[in-house]
Motif scaffolding. Structure first.
Motif, PDB file in Angstrom:
ATOM      1  N   GLU A 203       0.831  -1.209   0.000  1.00 35.95           N
ATOM      2  CA  GLU A 203       0.000   0.000   0.000  1.00 35.95           C
ATOM      3  C   GLU A 203       0.868   1.263   0.000  1.00 35.95           C
ATOM      4  N   GLN A 204       1.928   1.268   0.793  1.00 35.35           N
ATOM      5  CA  GLN A 204       2.830   2.414   0.822  1.00 35.35           C
ATOM      6  C   GLN A 204       3.519   2.597  -0.526  1.00 35.35           C
ATOM      7  N   THR A 205       3.903   1.487  -1.148  1.00 38.72           N
ATOM      8  CA  THR A 205       4.536   1.548  -2.461  1.00 38.72           C
ATOM      9  C   THR A 205       3.587   2.171  -3.471  1.00 38.72           C
ATOM     10  N   LEU A 206       2.345   1.720  -3.474  1.00 36.04           N
ATOM     11  CA  LEU A 206       1.355   2.250  -4.412  1.00 36.04           C
ATOM     12  C   LEU A 206       1.120   3.735  -4.167  1.00 36.04           C
ATOM     13  N   GLN A 207       0.996   4.129  -2.903  1.00 34.34           N
ATOM     14  CA  GLN A 207       0.777   5.543  -2.586  1.00 34.34           C
ATOM     15  C   GLN A 207       1.949   6.401  -3.057  1.00 34.34           C
ATOM     16  N   ARG A 208       3.168   5.933  -2.795  1.00 39.14           N
ATOM     17  CA  ARG A 208       4.352   6.691  -3.219  1.00 39.14           C
ATOM     18  C   ARG A 208       4.407   6.795  -4.739  1.00 39.14           C
ATOM     19  N   ALA A 209       4.178   5.676  -5.405  1.00 39.22           N
ATOM     20  CA  ALA A 209       4.275   5.645  -6.860  1.00 39.22           C
ATOM     21  C   ALA A 209       3.207   6.515  -7.521  1.00 39.22           C
ATOM     22  N   MET A 210       2.018   6.529  -6.955  1.00 39.13           N
ATOM     23  CA  MET A 210       0.923   7.289  -7.565  1.00 39.13           C
ATOM     24  C   MET A 210       1.106   8.799  -7.432  1.00 39.13           C
ATOM     25  N   ARG A 211       2.063   9.229  -6.618  1.00 36.27           N
ATOM     26  CA  ARG A 211       2.378  10.664  -6.544  1.00 36.27           C
ATOM     27  C   ARG A 211       3.133  11.121  -7.789  1.00 36.27           C
ATOM     28  N   ASP A 212       3.672  10.171  -8.533  1.00 32.55           N
ATOM     29  CA  ASP A 212       4.350  10.472  -9.799  1.00 32.55           C
ATOM     30  C   ASP A 212       3.269  10.553 -10.877  1.00 32.55           C
ATOM     31  N   PRO A 213       3.086  11.728 -11.500  1.00 28.22           N
ATOM     32  CA  PRO A 213       2.018  11.879 -12.496  1.00 28.22           C
ATOM     33  C   PRO A 213       2.117  10.878 -13.652  1.00 28.22           C
ATOM     34  N   GLU A 214       3.330  10.534 -14.054  1.00 31.09           N
ATOM     35  CA  GLU A 214       3.497   9.587 -15.151  1.00 31.09           C
ATOM     36  C   GLU A 214       3.004   8.196 -14.755  1.00 31.09           C
ATOM     37  N   VAL A 215       3.326   7.774 -13.542  1.00 29.44           N
ATOM     38  CA  VAL A 215       2.856   6.480 -13.042  1.00 29.44           C
ATOM     39  C   VAL A 215       1.333   6.499 -12.923  1.00 29.44           C
ATOM     40  N   ALA A 216       0.781   7.597 -12.402  1.00 23.54           N
ATOM     41  CA  ALA A 216      -0.675   7.705 -12.257  1.00 23.54           C
ATOM     42  C   ALA A 216      -1.359   7.595 -13.618  1.00 23.54           C
TER      43      ALA A 216
ATOM     44  N   SER B 103       8.214   0.629 -22.291  1.00 25.92           N
ATOM     45  CA  SER B 103       8.678   1.763 -21.482  1.00 25.92           C
ATOM     46  C   SER B 103       7.728   2.020 -20.309  1.00 25.92           C
ATOM     47  N   LYS B 104       6.432   1.821 -20.532  1.00 29.31           N
ATOM     48  CA  LYS B 104       5.469   2.007 -19.440  1.00 29.31           C
ATOM     49  C   LYS B 104       5.648   0.924 -18.380  1.00 29.31           C
ATOM     50  N   ILE B 105       5.843  -0.302 -18.800  1.00 27.78           N
ATOM     51  CA  ILE B 105       6.047  -1.395 -17.846  1.00 27.78           C
ATOM     52  C   ILE B 105       7.340  -1.175 -17.078  1.00 27.78           C
ATOM     53  N   GLN B 106       8.387  -0.734 -17.762  1.00 27.85           N
ATOM     54  CA  GLN B 106       9.651  -0.461 -17.084  1.00 27.85           C
ATOM     55  C   GLN B 106       9.490   0.657 -16.061  1.00 27.85           C
ATOM     56  N   LYS B 107       8.669   1.635 -16.376  1.00 24.27           N
ATOM     57  CA  LYS B 107       8.395   2.722 -15.430  1.00 24.27           C
ATOM     58  C   LYS B 107       7.689   2.171 -14.187  1.00 24.27           C
ATOM     59  N   LEU B 108       6.746   1.250 -14.391  1.00 26.94           N
ATOM     60  CA  LEU B 108       6.033   0.652 -13.264  1.00 26.94           C
ATOM     61  C   LEU B 108       6.960  -0.233 -12.431  1.00 26.94           C
ATOM     62  N   ILE B 109       7.886  -0.910 -13.095  1.00 28.57           N
ATOM     63  CA  ILE B 109       8.873  -1.715 -12.367  1.00 28.57           C
ATOM     64  C   ILE B 109       9.759  -0.806 -11.526  1.00 28.57           C
ATOM     65  N   ALA B 110      10.231   0.279 -12.128  1.00 30.32           N
ATOM     66  CA  ALA B 110      11.096   1.217 -11.407  1.00 30.32           C
ATOM     67  C   ALA B 110      10.363   1.855 -10.232  1.00 30.32           C
ATOM     68  N   ALA B 111       9.061   2.055 -10.389  1.00 36.07           N
ATOM     69  CA  ALA B 111       8.259   2.659  -9.307  1.00 36.07           C
ATOM     70  C   ALA B 111       7.922   1.659  -8.216  1.00 36.07           C
ATOM     71  N   GLY B 112       8.135   0.371  -8.485  1.00 37.60           N
ATOM     72  CA  GLY B 112       7.847  -0.651  -7.486  1.00 37.60           C
ATOM     73  C   GLY B 112       6.452  -1.237  -7.585  1.00 37.60           C
ATOM     74  N   ILE B 113       5.687  -0.809  -8.568  1.00 42.00           N
ATOM     75  CA  ILE B 113       4.323  -1.337  -8.754  1.00 42.00           C
ATOM     76  C   ILE B 113       4.383  -2.782  -9.222  1.00 42.00           C
ATOM     77  N   ILE B 114       5.267  -3.048 -10.185  1.00 35.95           N
ATOM     78  CA  ILE B 114       5.483  -4.420 -10.664  1.00 35.95           C
ATOM     79  C   ILE B 114       6.763  -4.904 -10.009  1.00 35.95           C
ATOM     80  N   LYS B 115       6.647  -6.003  -9.325  1.00 34.26           N
ATOM     81  CA  LYS B 115       7.821  -6.564  -8.642  1.00 34.26           C
ATOM     82  C   LYS B 115       8.421  -7.674  -9.496  1.00 34.26           C
ATOM     83  N   THR B 116       9.747  -7.647  -9.612  1.00 34.71           N
ATOM     84  CA  THR B 116      10.438  -8.637 -10.426  1.00 34.71           C
ATOM     85  C   THR B 116      11.204  -9.624  -9.569  1.00 34.71           C
ATOM     86  N   ARG B 117      11.116  -9.560  -8.298  1.00 31.85           N
ATOM     87  CA  ARG B 117      11.829 -10.469  -7.393  1.00 31.85           C
ATOM     88  C   ARG B 117      10.868 -11.413  -6.750  1.00 31.85           C
TER      89      ARG B 117
END
Length: 108
Positions: free
Chosen positions: A48-61, A94-108
């Motif tokens: 939830e914290q990850t999503l909240q932080r990431a959604m503050r980025d307009p591009e991620v939103a 590029s959009k998926i990579q942005k979501l990975i970098a934001a922590g929305i998509i986890k690769t681990r």
């Protein structure tokens, strides 16, 4: 400077520009370092914290509110192999990579 998301984006641009693959190992090494730093920085966050932080980025939103991307992400949950097909499209990648970098998509 600890701007890991920007560093990852720069590394991805470098990877795309390295058409002759002369610097692949070096770029991948840097991407691993950035990923490890991002993971360490965010290891104590809840989803939830990850999503909240990431959604503050307009591009991620914008990505998360895009109906096409929502469909792609839902499809990826039920069929992870489908994500590989979508990654062939540079815009989606590029959009998926942005979501990975934001922590929305986890690769681990």
């Amino acid at each position: 400077m600890k701007e890991y998301t920007k560093a990852m984006e720069a590394a991805q641009i470098a990877q795309d520009a390295d058409e002759e693959h002369k610097h692949t190992a070096e770029i991948e090494q840097q991407m691993v370092k950035i990923s490890n730093a991002l993971y360490a920085e965010r290891s104590n966050e809840t989803d939830e914290q990850t999503l909240q932080r990431a959604m503050r980025d307009p591009e991620v939103a914008n990505i998360m509110n895009d109906p096409v991307m929502q469909q792609i992400l839902q499809q990826a949950q039920s069929n992870p192999g489908a994500l590989q097909d979508h990654m062939k499209n540079p815009i989606v990648r590029s959009k998926i990579q942005k979501l990975i970098a934001a922590g929305i998509i986890k690769t681990r």
